[in-house]
Design a protein around this motif. Structure first.
Motif, PDB file in Angstrom:
ATOM      1  N   ARG A 291       0.802  -1.225   0.000  1.00  0.00           N
ATOM      2  CA  ARG A 291       0.000   0.000   0.000  1.00  0.00           C
ATOM      3  C   ARG A 291       0.836   1.278   0.000  1.00  0.00           C
TER       4      ARG A 291
ATOM      5  N   THR B 206     -10.221  -5.301  -7.176  1.00  0.00           N
ATOM      6  CA  THR B 206     -10.181  -5.116  -5.719  1.00  0.00           C
ATOM      7  C   THR B 206      -8.754  -4.877  -5.237  1.00  0.00           C
TER       8      THR B 206
ATOM      9  N   ASP C   5      -6.873  -1.343  -3.628  1.00  0.00           N
ATOM     10  CA  ASP C   5      -6.556  -1.452  -2.205  1.00  0.00           C
ATOM     11  C   ASP C   5      -5.270  -0.686  -1.883  1.00  0.00           C
TER      12      ASP C   5
END
Length: 491
Positions: free
Chosen positions: A385, A406, A410
């Motif tokens: 991330r 997805t 993220d």
């Protein structure tokens, strides 16, 4: 222009540039500009003080009034001469990029090409400002909407692609009738700052319209942003600093454009051309040693082709040539400084400690860091991330389109991305679901074109640059109404 860049003595560019004068800074210490590969000193520049920030902005304010009154065709001529200067001195600019930034020659050519395109677009944008006449519900009322320069623009440029990313704001702002004060990054004060001043000085830009301050926040704190003169601040850099810039500017009612970090995903579908996808991924991740906000941090690969793609990709990356950026054969040069090299090495070590599988482990020798490829990361791994500003890439398998979307979303960032698939329209559908400002089907994640709006979503920034977006940023609207005949007032 015989002394455009004299590599035997860069003192001519190791100065502040204020109101058309090349001056030493008034501070008590120097910013030392080092070659990131050799460690050799390029130049020392005494920092500008808060007083010189004020002097630069006041000079810009004075000069801008006359510049705004100059016709757009005359402003365009200055931009055209600046373009010729870049073309005429491409070899000298290349040598500076190699020496100051550690960029390879291929990377220098890429940056200079982007810069040429941006100046060319800025020369045209001067002619594309349009006013409007709008209807009124009142009889005899004529509404005119004028688009006028904002006035003075403060530009804070980064160390990666400093020449181009500074020009990305400087050139259109000047073309649209504004004045500019530019603060380049401390690691690239010449390529990202004083070189640009020299180009526009030699191109006949009147004194005061472009000022360059080489300094550091330790010296001037927030004076560059808080000063009352600039109405727009553009910043390119990290999301952490960008958040601070936005907060300070908002407190002074200034408009900001923030081009911040990224954590882009390049998605490889099962039907992709794998050889081509590998080539695009190598460029997307390792251009400029991975020091690109649009770089593909994460490579998402359909499990059906994961093994084949990974084998091809690892072999291709392992063959990349790491070394002296002045060598024509070098593909990966040094990171900008030892701090950056240490930071990326620490991120790799942490990911491995958290369980990442190493497919290729690079080595670190000073600022030279060779590529690392990791996979098998836990879905909650922090490294998935964050922005990775160096030559490391993460391979993440997925099952089906929905999972790919997805995973891609993220992240707190949303700058760029890419989707590789044989079905172009499917690629577009996937691209539409990714929360990012820019995404490309069957191409690299690193794209920037002078007429296309450039910017990100989420923590990747606010606002857009390039083309008509630059007109929106660097001009403002003014409503002037004319009442033909007499208005009847209610009292």
């Amino acid at each position: 222009m015989a002394d455009f860049i004299d590599f035997t003595d860069l003192s001519g560019l190791a100065c502040q540039y204020i109101d058309g004068e090349w001056l030493p800074g008034g501070g008590s210490w120097d910013i030392v500009d080092f070659n990131p590969y050799s460690g050799d000193k390029i130049a020392s520049i005494t920092v500008a003080t808060v007083g010189e920030v004020d002097r630069a902005y006041r000079a810009a304010e004075r000069a801008q009034r006359e510049w705004a009154a100059v016709g757009p065709y005359q402003r365009r001529l200055v931009l055209e001469r600046a373009l010729r200067a870049v073309e005429d001195h491409e070899q000298e600019i290349t040598e500076l990029i190699v020496a100051e930034i550690g960029g390879t020659r291929q990377r220098a050519a890429f940056e200079i090409g982007l810069a040429r395109d941006m100046i060319r677009e800025a020369a045209q944008i001067a002619l594309r400002v349009e006013g409007r006449i709008l209807p009124s519900p009142k009889e005899g009322k004529e509404n005119r909407l004028y688009r006028i320069p904002v006035g003075v623009v403060g530009v804070i440029s980064p160390f990666n692609f400093p020449f181009y990313l500074a020009l990305k704001s400087v050139a259109p702002a000047l073309a649209l009738g504004n004045a500019v004060v530019l603060k380049p990054h401390e690691n690239t004060p010449i390529a990202g700052g004083t070189l640009i001043a020299r180009i526009f000085e030699d191109s006949g830009l009147p004194a005061g319209l472009l000022n360059v301050l080489v300094t550091d926040i330790a010296e001037i704190h927030d004076a560059f942003i808080e000063h009352p003169v600039p109405r727009v601040i553009t910043f390119t850099g990290s999301d952490t600093v960008g958040r601070h810039v936005a907060s300070v500017a908002a407190g002074h009612f200034k408009r900001t454009v923030l081009e911040l970090g990224g954590n882009s995903a390049l998605i490889v579908m099962a039907d992709a051309d794998l050889d081509y996808a590998v080539d695009a991924t190598v460029f997307s991740r390792f251009a400029d040693q991975g020091q690109v906000c649009m770089a593909a941090n994460r490579v998402l690969v359909d499990r059906a082709v994961e093994a084949e793609f990974t084998e091809l990709f690892v072999a291709r990356v392992a063959a990349l040539r790491v070394g002296d950026p002045a060598d024509e054969d070098t593909q990966i040069g040094p990171l900008i400084d030892q701090t950056q090299a240490d930071a990326i090495t620490a991120q790799i070590d942490q990911a491995v400690a958290d369980g990442a599988q190493v497919l290729l482990r690079g080595t670190a020798d000073g600022t030279l860091v060779s590529p690392t490829i990791l996979t098998g990361l836990s879905p909650d791994s922090p490294v998935l991330r964050m922005e990775l500003f160096g030559p490391v890439v993460l391979i993440v398998p997925f099952d089906g389109e929905d999972e790919a979307v997805t995973i891609a979303n993220d992240t707190p960032f949303g700058l760029s991305g890419a989707v590789h698939t044989a079905d172009v329209e499917r690629g577009v559908r996937i691209a539409q679901r990714i929360e990012t400002g820019m995404i490309h089907v069957n191409d690299t994640t690193i794209n920037d074109e002078p007429i296309i709006a450039f910017g990100g979503e989420k923590q990747s920034g606010m606002g857009r640059l390039n083309g008509e977006s630059a007109v929106e940023v660097f001009t403002t609207t003014k409503w002037i109404s004319i009442q033909h005949g007499r208005t009847r007032f209610p009292f």
